[in-house]
Design an enzyme around this catalytic site. Structure first.
Site, short mmCIF file in Angstrom:
data_model
loop_
_atom_site.label_atom_id
_atom_site.label_comp_id
_atom_site.label_asym_id
_atom_site.label_seq_id
_atom_site.Cartn_x
_atom_site.Cartn_y
_atom_site.Cartn_z
N TRP A 60 20.25 22.48 -10.70
CA TRP A 60 20.83 22.99 -9.24
C TRP A 60 22.24 23.59 -8.83
O TRP A 60 23.31 22.94 -10.45
CB TRP A 60 20.73 21.97 -8.42
CG TRP A 60 21.51 21.73 -7.00
CD1 TRP A 60 20.16 22.01 -5.80
CD2 TRP A 60 22.55 21.96 -6.11
NE1 TRP A 60 21.56 22.30 -4.47
CE2 TRP A 60 22.84 22.22 -4.81
CE3 TRP A 60 23.93 21.72 -6.32
CZ2 TRP A 60 23.93 22.42 -4.48
CZ3 TRP A 60 25.20 21.73 -6.08
CH2 TRP A 60 25.33 21.20 -4.59
N ARG B 286 24.76 19.20 8.23
CA ARG B 286 23.52 19.71 7.65
C ARG B 286 22.88 19.95 7.76
O ARG B 286 22.00 19.32 8.33
CB ARG B 286 24.05 19.64 6.14
CG ARG B 286 23.33 18.52 5.27
CD ARG B 286 23.90 18.67 4.08
NE ARG B 286 23.33 17.20 3.52
CZ ARG B 286 23.89 16.25 3.07
NH1 ARG B 286 25.35 16.15 3.25
NH2 ARG B 286 23.70 15.05 2.32
N SER C 28 20.28 23.90 3.28
CA SER C 28 19.21 23.86 3.74
C SER C 28 19.13 24.58 5.78
O SER C 28 20.00 24.33 6.37
CB SER C 28 18.54 23.00 3.70
OG SER C 28 18.08 22.76 2.60
N MET D 70 14.03 25.47 -7.52
CA MET D 70 14.10 25.45 -6.18
C MET D 70 14.38 24.35 -5.44
O MET D 70 13.93 23.29 -6.67
CB MET D 70 12.33 25.40 -6.35
CG MET D 70 11.37 25.48 -5.11
SD MET D 70 9.90 25.71 -5.16
CE MET D 70 9.58 27.27 -4.72
N ASN D 71 14.55 23.91 -4.83
CA ASN D 71 14.55 22.46 -3.88
C ASN D 71 14.12 23.06 -2.29
O ASN D 71 12.97 23.48 -2.35
CB ASN D 71 15.22 21.18 -3.81
CG ASN D 71 16.99 22.14 -3.59
OD1 ASN D 71 17.58 22.28 -4.21
ND2 ASN D 71 17.79 21.75 -2.72
N ASP D 72 14.81 22.49 -1.11
CA ASP D 72 13.71 21.97 -0.52
C ASP D 72 13.48 23.35 0.13
O ASP D 72 14.34 24.85 0.18
CB ASP D 72 15.07 21.86 0.69
CG ASP D 72 15.84 20.91 0.69
OD1 ASP D 72 15.52 20.18 -0.62
OD2 ASP D 72 17.32 20.25 1.96
#
Ligand code: FRU
Length: 500
Positions: free
Chosen positions: A62, A164, A98, A36-38
């Site tokens: 990632w 982005r 994101s 998991m990131n953002d």
């Protein structure tokens, strides 16, 4: 539904069964399985808080970005829902990056996210565009008009390779706005504003602010909102240089406080400071709660330490921070743990005016999932102390330490002895305004993290800590004489009597 998403959904459901609850934090969100990131698409929709996240279900690294999904009614108990997006279209085949969420007038939930694909030919560069998926809180469909913003919507000098992380909101008249991070040929971030009548057809609406080169290079994950009579911009710059104790090297988080100038239609910052001074906090995003509170949540991780994974058999990587209530006070962003956390408090232990001279433990002050507040003052009639430290997540081998050097007003978090066998970042320092040696620290410890709220939330320091779970002692150390008040609660669910 596309094959890739169906596959991910089937996979995550099975893989998550291999992660016992006790191998996860107690009240911080981790991925259903994998990476998991953002935080993405943080929103209140149909009576629930929805939190999506950058997600790779198949490994703890990632890779092709999907969107994972969880819902909650109190922002502390999270229920996993199936992943909602996989990178399965020509415009997002390299990743669904994101983005954010908003409700449409007809009750559908709109997600605005960044689609990434490869340029092709000689180039292996990413092309980034903004795309829409619409759904009902469970299933989402990417719309045929995608991408809704691409290189033709960029002003001169902005790059299609760095475009982005749209943050969408609606003004009182119903108009949709979003800001998107981009950068110029020199790599300096610019935040671009777009407007739309329906959330689907967007038009360029000017530059909100440009990075003058002082705060890193590209600006990721912007969020922009009104707070306490001011406008606030949160950004996560890449490639920061340190400025005294204010910003550290690498990816950082910045809060700019200022106002919107209607003439230039730009945001004019009046001041800026780090959002968090610890090791692990990035890409924060906020929500306006139905009761008017502005709550922020961040990825409780640092891009430069993602190889610090602890146990090899851990099947998840990445945690969200605690949701934090934010406000502006004395020209700064103040943060407090979301007040719902107090419902998890059990068995308060309180001490007043305890004199600490050496290393000391106090009866009942122990635990791995705790809410611990310490007020420190110089002992009356004694010279100003040199250091005060609290050690936590401690056993005979390990501890993590928070040290306040009163004469220099420096607070340091140090996880060097937390069990890490790698040479990644283990310390961070923060300059705390000097108040005659007085400092108030609130530590929220979960199984794999510590979030420190300094002087009622004036500053925070956050770090992940992967020490074996049996390390749960807490001790106090002073060099010089200090008096402390301590209040400690265990943090537990009603049906859970074990802290670890
Ligand atoms: C920030 C970030 C975003 C991007 C996402 C990709 O952490 O780099 O800019 O959308 O992560 O996973």
């Amino acid at each position: 539904m596309k094959q890739k998403l169906l596959f991910a959904r089937a996979y995550e459901k099975e893989a998550a069964k291999l992660i016992p609850d006790t191998a996860r934090p107690l009240f911080h969100l981790t991925p259903y399985t994998g990476w998991m990131n953002d935080p993405n698409g943080f929103s209140f929709y149909q009576g629930k808080f929805h939190l999506f996240y950058q997600y790779y279900p198949y490994d703890t690294v990632w890779n092709d970005m999907h969107w994972g999904h969880a819902v909650s009614t109190d922002l502390l108990h999270w229920e996993y829902l199936p992943a909602i997006m996989a990178p399965d279209k020509p415009y997002d085949g390299f990743g669904c990056f994101s983005g954010s969420a908003i409700e449409l007038d007809d009750g559908r939930h709109l997600l605005l996210y960044t689609g990434v694909c490869k340029e092709g030919g000689e180039s292996d560069k990413d092309i980034q565009t903004q795309c829409v998926a619409i759904g009902d809180g469970l299933d989402y469909k990417k719309i045929p008009q995608n991408p809704v913003l691409d290189e033709h919507d960029l002003p001169d000098g902005c790059e299609k390779y760095n475009f982005r992380d749209p943050k969408v909101w609606r003004e009182a008249d119903g108009t949709f706005f979003c800001i998107v991070g981009s950068c110029d040929e020199n790599g300096l971030g610019k935040l671009l504003r777009y407007r739309s009548a329906d959330g689907i057809k967007w038009a360029y609406d000017g530059i909100l602010i440009e990075n003058d080169g002082r705060l890193g290079l590209m600006w990721e994950c912007p969020d922009y909102f009104d707070l306490d009579g001011k406008q606030v911009l949160l950004v996560s710059p890449q490639d920061m240089l340190p400025q005294g104790f204010e910003y550290h090297n690498g990816n950082g988080t910045v809060c700019l406080i200022g106002h919107f100038d209607p003439e230039s239609r730009r945001f004019i910052p009046e001041s800026d400071h780090a959002v968090d001074y610890g090791i692990d906090f990035y890409a924060p995003t906020t929500i306006l709660m139905p009761d008017g509170r502005r709550v922020m949540i961040g990825w409780m991780q640092n891009w430069d330490t993602t190889k610090l994974t602890g146990r090899k058999d851990r099947r998840w990587f990445g945690q969200m921070s605690l949701p934090r209530e934010i406000c502006i006070k004395n020209g700064r962003l103040y943060q407090q743990p979301i007040r719902e956390l107090e419902k998890l408090r059990r068995g308060g232990v309180h001490y007043e005016n305890v004199r600490i001279e050496d290393e000391m433990r106090l009866d009942g002050i122990t635990g791995r999932t705790v809410d611990l507040t310490i007020t420190v003052r110089p002992a009356p009639g004694e010279p100003m102390y040199h250091n005060f430290a609290v050690r936590f997540m401690q056993n005979e081998k390990f501890f993590t330490e928070l040290t306040y050097r009163s004469r220099e007003s420096i607070l340091r978090i140090d996880r060097k002895f937390s069990g890490s066998r790698r040479a990644y970042i283990h310390q961070r320092r923060c300059l705390v305004p000097n108040r005659n040696g007085e400092i108030k620290l609130r530590l929220i410890l979960d199984r794999f993290s510590a979030e420190i709220f300094i002087n009622d939330g004036e500053q925070t320091m956050t770090a992940t800590i992967l020490t074996e779970l049996s390390a749960s002692d807490i001790s106090f150390v002073a060099d010089g004489a200090v008096n402390i008040d301590v209040t400690k609660y265990d943090l537990l669910w009603e049906d859970n009597h074990e802290t670890v």
